[in-house]
Design a protein around this motif. Structure first.
Motif, PDB file in Angstrom:
ATOM      1  N   HIS A 177       2.088  -4.658  -2.570  1.00  0.00           N
ATOM      2  CA  HIS A 177       3.187  -4.008  -2.167  1.00  0.00           C
ATOM      3  C   HIS A 177       4.542  -4.308  -2.890  1.00  0.00           C
ATOM      4  N   LYS A 179       7.673  -5.210  -5.859  1.00  0.00           N
ATOM      5  CA  LYS A 179       8.150  -4.578  -7.118  1.00  0.00           C
ATOM      6  C   LYS A 179       8.406  -5.669  -8.079  1.00  0.00           C
ATOM      7  N   HIS A 208      10.812  -0.899   0.520  1.00  0.00           N
ATOM      8  CA  HIS A 208      11.237   0.595   1.132  1.00  0.00           C
ATOM      9  C   HIS A 208      10.286   1.472   0.532  1.00  0.00           C
ATOM     10  N   LEU A 209       9.781   2.550   1.548  1.00  0.00           N
ATOM     11  CA  LEU A 209       8.913   3.415   1.161  1.00  0.00           C
ATOM     12  C   LEU A 209       9.378   4.871   1.134  1.00  0.00           C
ATOM     13  N   TYR A 210       9.597   5.288  -0.005  1.00  0.00           N
ATOM     14  CA  TYR A 210      10.098   6.599  -0.319  1.00  0.00           C
ATOM     15  C   TYR A 210       9.159   7.604  -0.645  1.00  0.00           C
ATOM     16  N   ASP A 211       8.119   7.246  -1.052  1.00  0.00           N
ATOM     17  CA  ASP A 211       7.030   8.152  -1.399  1.00  0.00           C
ATOM     18  C   ASP A 211       5.754   7.963  -0.400  1.00  0.00           C
ATOM     19  N   MET A 212       5.496   9.020   0.535  1.00  0.00           N
ATOM     20  CA  MET A 212       4.614   8.977   1.443  1.00  0.00           C
ATOM     21  C   MET A 212       3.218   8.463   0.898  1.00  0.00           C
ATOM     22  N   ASN A 213       3.002   8.783  -0.273  1.00  0.00           N
ATOM     23  CA  ASN A 213       1.728   8.505  -0.856  1.00  0.00           C
ATOM     24  C   ASN A 213       1.623   6.842  -1.378  1.00  0.00           C
ATOM     25  N   THR A 214       2.802   6.108  -1.100  1.00  0.00           N
ATOM     26  CA  THR A 214       2.634   4.767  -1.490  1.00  0.00           C
ATOM     27  C   THR A 214       1.961   3.934  -0.439  1.00  0.00           C
ATOM     28  N   ARG A 216       0.753   1.928   2.549  1.00  0.00           N
ATOM     29  CA  ARG A 216       1.241   1.086   3.576  1.00  0.00           C
ATOM     30  C   ARG A 216       0.489  -0.140   3.757  1.00  0.00           C
TER      31      ARG A 216
END
Length: 239
Positions: A177, A179, A208-214, A216
């Motif tokens: 998860h 970067k 931070h999750l800006y893309d819901m496809n990332t 979790r």
């Protein structure tokens, strides 16, 4: 047991007049860092549930109440100089879990053929060091902090047959998860920790999750690594 996990962002669904009804079946709250203390206070006051928190690398005005140390040379001037209150165990209604192993007897975890045991939680505040700021650590520094938890974890294994249920952190494990920029790299030693002590969940923030496809949630051996950004809900078997 339903667990509300929050981190990094004030979520309008949590910070709302409808939160008490929306999260009425929550049993436990975990705060994974970078949250204002008044937001944590609101959650505790509204939901009235046991809450544990750790610090991230931002929102550190209360850090000095829990860690009696001076900032490292060159650190940013965000340090709270007034440490007269000492180590608070329940500021703004939540319990600090940073660099501790906690046995919570309010929750009973079933064991086949044996008496139920308490919920076992450990925590680790902070992020990887990227600008010599407060609550930032090199991988070696974090590793030695984790080593200080080992005696208590070994006791848990002997006494309860398991080391840990939940490992609450701000940063994520390296290559899970995280970067590649200097601020958001994870800790290699967290990978060692989950391989060795096999918590059911590692709950972290920071990413931070800006893309819901990332993704979790990621399964690593027996441990589910969960990004708590904004909020998410977990389930853990209990009585």
């Amino acid at each position: 047991m339903k667990i509300l996990c929050v981190s990094d962002q004030i979520d309008p669904l949590v910070y709302s007049t409808g939160a008490k009804e929306r999260f009425k079946d929550i049993d436990l709250i975990l705060c994974a860092g970078d949250l204002p203390s008044d937001y944590i206070d609101f959650i505790v006051s509204t939901l009235n549930r046991q809450t544990y928190f750790i610090f991230g690398n931002h929102n550190l005005k209360d850090f000095g109440y829990y860690h009696k140390q001076r900032p490292q040379k060159g650190a940013h001037p965000t340090w709270l100089e007034d440490q007269s209150m000492g180590n608070l165990k329940g500021s703004f209604g939540a319990t600090y879990a940073g660099f501790k192993v906690i046995k919570d007897k309010k929750f009973r975890i079933p064991r086949p053929g044996k008496k139920p045991r308490p919920l076992l939680i450990a925590g680790a505040s902070g992020s990887i060091r990227y600008n010599n700021g407060l609550c930032q650590y090199t991988n070696s520094q974090m590793f030695f902090k984790l080593l200080e938890l080992v005696p208590r974890l070994l006791y848990n294994k002997i006494r309860y047959g398991t080391y840990l249920d939940i490992f609450l952190t701000h940063a994520s494990p390296r290559h899970i998860h995280d970067k590649e920029d200097p601020c958001h790299k994870g800790f290699d030693c967290f990978n060692w920790f989950i391989k060795k002590f096999q918590p059911t969940y590692l709950v972290h923030g920071h990413i931070h999750l800006y893309d819901m496809n990332t993704p979790r949630r990621t399964q690593v051996g027996d441990t589910t690594v969960v990004n708590a950004f904004s909020y998410t809900i977990l389930n853990l078997e209990s009585e």
